[in-house]
Design a protein around this motif. Structure first.
Motif, short mmCIF file in Angstrom:
data_model
loop_
_atom_site.label_atom_id
_atom_site.label_comp_id
_atom_site.label_asym_id
_atom_site.label_seq_id
_atom_site.Cartn_x
_atom_site.Cartn_y
_atom_site.Cartn_z
N ASP A 298 -16.42 3.30 -8.26
CA ASP A 298 -17.67 3.70 -8.91
C ASP A 298 -17.93 2.87 -10.16
O ASP A 298 -19.06 2.41 -10.40
N LYS A 299 -16.89 2.68 -10.96
CA LYS A 299 -17.05 1.92 -12.20
C LYS A 299 -17.37 0.45 -11.92
O LYS A 299 -18.19 -0.17 -12.61
N ALA B 88 -12.74 6.51 -8.31
CA ALA B 88 -13.36 6.39 -9.64
C ALA B 88 -13.49 4.93 -10.03
O ALA B 88 -14.49 4.51 -10.63
N ALA B 89 -12.49 4.13 -9.69
CA ALA B 89 -12.51 2.70 -10.00
C ALA B 89 -13.64 2.00 -9.26
O ALA B 89 -14.35 1.15 -9.83
N LEU C 88 -10.70 -2.82 -12.26
CA LEU C 88 -11.81 -3.35 -13.08
C LEU C 88 -11.53 -4.78 -13.55
O LEU C 88 -12.44 -5.61 -13.61
N GLU D 63 -5.63 6.02 -15.00
CA GLU D 63 -6.48 5.16 -15.82
C GLU D 63 -6.00 3.70 -15.74
O GLU D 63 -6.82 2.78 -15.77
N ILE E 40 -7.30 2.27 -12.55
CA ILE E 40 -8.74 1.97 -12.70
C ILE E 40 -8.93 0.66 -13.45
O ILE E 40 -9.73 -0.20 -13.06
N GLN E 41 -8.17 0.49 -14.53
CA GLN E 41 -8.30 -0.73 -15.33
C GLN E 41 -7.85 -1.97 -14.56
O GLN E 41 -8.43 -3.05 -14.70
N LYS F 249 -17.00 5.65 -0.52
CA LYS F 249 -16.88 4.76 -1.68
C LYS F 249 -16.62 3.31 -1.26
O LYS F 249 -17.25 2.39 -1.79
N GLU G 182 -20.97 -0.12 -10.87
CA GLU G 182 -21.93 -0.07 -11.98
C GLU G 182 -22.23 -1.46 -12.52
O GLU G 182 -23.35 -1.74 -12.95
#
Length: 374
Positions: free
Chosen positions: A104-105, A101-102, A79, A72, A75-76, A130, A108
């Protein structure tokens, strides 16, 4: 002997390409690397990019040392770079778990964001889906070349240090399987040794201590004509130290480069005026290896692979930002890889082990090797 004009390809290419490159816009590039303890070479590469392009043009963040448990956070971190509207492309060195996952975020909120994923840890085909571009050394090809190098240096046994997490990575597992088959062809005994995962409870220090203690045990058991290889960056420095002390063989690092672990393991100080001078570091390593009695038994690539990929990716990313490069351009990416990693590299694109699936935007390459002390 190699001339500086040849071996200084990375430093010279970097200076030539970046001097006079002034873009009209104020696009930025985000770079995520490991910390100095997890991946010093990639961290230093990002710092070099900041020096060259300017701190106002590059945002640099790091992924956590225990990235398996802190996805996480990864990911942050990714982001956070995407929150800046001037960041048009993000370079990930390395693509640790959580990267997909990052992306994908980020997509968005920023569907236009361009991603270059260097050394993806996640499934290769998924990583290629990805990210816009993936870069990695050609591990299947290295499964052959590393064993050939070990044989050339007199190896009768090949010790492969790794752990379950790394062996769950398709590219690394495929390379191991190829190494096993190549050892059979070359008449070398292949030995797999489970080592502590540096992201586990013992941490990097525990994994390094294991290497320092285990290498002498293996040499006592199999003899000095034993080649050692580890899949983990943090293990390379103690591995070089132990192999040199025991008189064994070291054909290549997990991430081949004159700068990866050799300077630290051999106590080589790099003066400020020699930073990026590949000829200097190769000569310094050769001298230390000779001094330690390891002439002809230590090798690596002539160029810094991870740094070269980071430099090439960053220049490509700025090209995306200013519009001089449009989307994925295989020819341009290969051109930049050769610029920073040398014209002698051999490139290919990823094909799954079963041969049925491929990813044209996943570029692999193999560099030229050098044996120290000869």
């Amino acid at each position: 002997m190699f001339r500086k004009g040849i071996l200084g390809v990375v430093a010279l290419a970097l200076l030539v390409s970046l001097c006079g490159m002034a873009f009209a816009g104020q696009s930025k590039v985000g770079i995520m690397t490991g910390t100095t303890s997890q991946g010093e070479e990639e961290y230093r590469a990002a710092q070099e990019m900041i020096k060259q392009w300017g701190a106002d043009r590059i945002i640099h963040v790091t992924y956590p040392d225990k990235f398996m448990d802190e996805q996480e956070t990864t990911i942050q971190q990714i982001l956070s770079m995407a929150q800046d509207p001037d960041v048009k492309a993000i370079v990930l060195v390395q693509g640790v778990p959580g990267t997909a996952a990052a992306i994908d975020k980020v997509k968005e909120i920023r569907p236009d964001m361009f991603f270059i994923n260097i050394v993806p840890h996640e499934d290769p085909l998924m990583s290629a889906q990805k990210a816009d571009i993936c870069l990695e050394t050609d591990n299947p090809a290295r499964g052959i070349s590393i064993i050939e190098m070990a044989k050339k240096m007199g190896a009768k046994t090949f010790i492969h240090y790794s752990f379950p997490r790394h062996m769950s990575y398709p590219l690394l597992a495929n390379r191991r399987d190829i190494m096993i088959e190549e050892c059979k062809k070359q008449g070398i005994e292949f030995v797999f040794v489970n080592a502590p995962d540096p992201t586990g409870d013992a941490g990097i220090a525990g994994a390094q201590q294991f290497i320092l203690e285990d290498v002498p045990r293996q040499v006592e058991k199999y003899g000095k004509d034993t080649a050692f290889f580890s899949t983990n960056c943090g293990m390379q420095e103690p591995l070089i130290k132990s192999v040199l002390k025991t008189g064994a063989i070291y054909p290549e690092q997990c991430c081949p480069s004159p700068y990866h672990a050799y300077p630290g393991a051999l106590g080589i100080e790099i003066p400020a005026d020699k930073a990026g001078d590949v000829a200097f570091i190769l000569e310094a390593i050769s001298a230390k290896v000779k001094e330690g009695g390891g002439a002809g038994r230590f090798a690596t690539w002539k160029i810094p692979a991870t740094m070269g990929m980071a430099y090439a990716a960053t220049e490509y990313a700025f090209g995306i930002g200013d519009g001089s490069i449009k989307g994925y351009d295989n020819g341009k990416m290969v051109e930049l890889l050769k610029k920073y990693c040398g014209d002698g590299i051999k490139t290919s694109t990823y094909v799954a082990p079963d041969g049925k699936e491929k990813a044209d935007n996943f570029i692999l390459f193999v560099g030229e090797s050098i044996i120290f002390g000869l």
